[in-house]
Design a protein around this motif. Structure first.
Motif, mmCIF file in Angstrom:
data_model
loop_
_atom_site.group_PDB
_atom_site.id
_atom_site.type_symbol
_atom_site.label_atom_id
_atom_site.label_comp_id
_atom_site.label_asym_id
_atom_site.label_seq_id
_atom_site.Cartn_x
_atom_site.Cartn_y
_atom_site.Cartn_z
ATOM 1 N N UNK A 28 0.802 -1.375 -0.102
ATOM 2 C CA UNK A 28 -0.155 0.166 0.021
ATOM 3 C C UNK A 28 0.788 1.404 0.088
ATOM 4 N N UNK A 29 1.926 1.026 0.607
ATOM 5 C CA UNK A 29 2.833 2.427 0.790
ATOM 6 C C UNK A 29 3.392 2.837 -0.593
ATOM 7 N N UNK A 30 3.863 1.694 -1.336
ATOM 8 C CA UNK A 30 4.224 1.802 -2.688
ATOM 9 C C UNK A 30 3.165 2.375 -3.620
ATOM 10 N N UNK A 53 13.249 -5.913 -5.280
ATOM 11 C CA UNK A 53 12.275 -6.402 -4.212
ATOM 12 C C UNK A 53 12.747 -5.446 -2.934
ATOM 13 N N UNK A 54 11.714 -5.614 -1.991
ATOM 14 C CA UNK A 54 11.866 -4.986 -0.488
ATOM 15 C C UNK A 54 11.322 -3.598 -0.811
ATOM 16 N N UNK A 55 10.255 -2.990 -0.084
ATOM 17 C CA UNK A 55 9.473 -2.137 -0.084
ATOM 18 C C UNK A 55 10.409 -0.823 0.020
ATOM 19 N N UNK A 56 10.933 -0.981 1.103
ATOM 20 C CA UNK A 56 12.215 0.436 1.352
ATOM 21 C C UNK A 56 12.926 0.488 0.305
ATOM 22 N N UNK A 82 4.957 3.992 7.802
ATOM 23 C CA UNK A 82 4.716 3.920 9.082
ATOM 24 C C UNK A 82 3.119 3.720 9.196
ATOM 25 N N UNK A 83 2.514 4.691 8.378
ATOM 26 C CA UNK A 83 0.983 4.869 8.462
ATOM 27 C C UNK A 83 0.343 3.542 7.813
ATOM 28 N N UNK A 84 0.889 3.042 7.018
ATOM 29 C CA UNK A 84 0.086 1.659 6.247
ATOM 30 C C UNK A 84 0.349 0.726 7.331
ATOM 31 N N UNK A 85 1.334 0.659 7.971
ATOM 32 C CA UNK A 85 1.339 -0.408 9.286
ATOM 33 C C UNK A 85 0.424 -0.115 10.261
ATOM 34 N N UNK A 86 0.275 1.128 10.631
ATOM 35 C CA UNK A 86 -0.835 1.422 11.804
ATOM 36 C C UNK A 86 -2.116 1.249 11.373
ATOM 37 N N UNK A 121 -7.679 4.921 -1.852
ATOM 38 C CA UNK A 121 -7.752 4.137 -2.939
ATOM 39 C C UNK A 121 -6.866 2.927 -2.409
ATOM 40 N N UNK A 122 -5.825 3.239 -1.877
ATOM 41 C CA UNK A 122 -4.813 1.994 -1.329
ATOM 42 C C UNK A 122 -5.703 1.083 -0.358
ATOM 43 N N UNK A 123 -6.401 1.881 0.591
ATOM 44 C CA UNK A 123 -6.515 1.255 1.714
ATOM 45 C C UNK A 123 -8.018 0.633 1.543
#
Length: 228
Positions: free
Chosen positions: A19-21, A69-72, A174-178, A212-214
């Motif tokens: 979602x963050x991406x 690979x890897x979101x970060x 952070x926000x997507x995790x929380x 949209x992502x959520x």
């Protein structure tokens, strides 16, 4: 003349890093194609996907033959590769280091602690049909509370976003995790006005891309609420 292919991203939007991406791509208007990967159907374990990412995890980025690979790493690559506003991943050394500082911390704090709450309250009961293990959930929530304390005292302090005066990739991760525990109807920021204000600032900064992502997470929340 050769034509450059669009960036392709392999995502499952029930995944927080995906979602963050998705938000980063959407709110910056980066041309891309989404290749959905349904984790619940085991599509990440198919031979084709395993060839793409032997770790069998999402997200995965393909950019003209370059696979990442890897979101970060993906988010920082997108910020460096495309013409996005500098605040997402600053070029100035100290400001960039602040973003790197949070994202390094994120993977052993915000990410596992928020994800564990969702795992215990949603995924394990869905997969096994068992009741929520309340004792384990209590411990997981306690660990998450410690992380939320740190977010407020270490990162937000007197600044509006985690790494400074403007939104960055750190805030998206952070926000997507929380948001993830919301799949069980649990708002972990409910009694955290400072973090609620931060979440609202992030939502305002990215606009419609946030909801949209959520959408898939909201749908999960609503389905669970309808069964109660």
């Amino acid at each position: 003349m050769s034509t450059r292919r669009l960036v392709e991203v392999h995502l499952d939007l029930l995944s927080q890093p995906c979602r963050a991406i998705h938000i980063l791509l959407g709110c910056n208007g980066i041309p891309h194609t989404v290749r959905p990967v349904a984790l619940r159907k085991g599509e990440h374990q198919t031979p084709d996907f395993t060839k793409l990412n032997p770790m069998q995890k999402v997200p995965v980025l393909e950019d003209n033959g370059f696979v990442l690979t890897e979101s970060d790493a993906i988010m920082k690559y997108l910020c460096t590769r495309h013409n996005v506003p500098e605040h997402w991943y600053p070029r100035q050394t100290e400001r960039r280091a602040r973003v790197d500082e949070y994202t390094a911390w994120h993977h052993t704090n915000t990410r596992p602690h928020a994800a564990k709450v969702f795992l215990l309250e949603v995924l394990i009961p869905l997969r096994t049909g068992s009741a929520v293990d309340e004792e384990r959930l209590f411990r997981a929530l306690s660990e998450l509370e410690d992380t939320l304390d740190r977010l407020e005292s270490m990162f937000l302090r007197r600044q509006p976003f985690l790494c400074g005066d403007d939104v960055s990739v750190a805030d998206l991760l952070a926000v997507c995790e929380l948001m993830q525990p919301l799949g069980a109807g649990r708002d972990v920021l409910q009694r955290r006005p400072q973090l609620q204000r931060w979440r609202s600032r992030v939502q305002s900064a990215v606009g419609d891309a946030f909801d949209q992502a959520h959408a898939v997470l909201y749908a999960l929340r609503d389905r669970r609420a309808a069964k109660l």
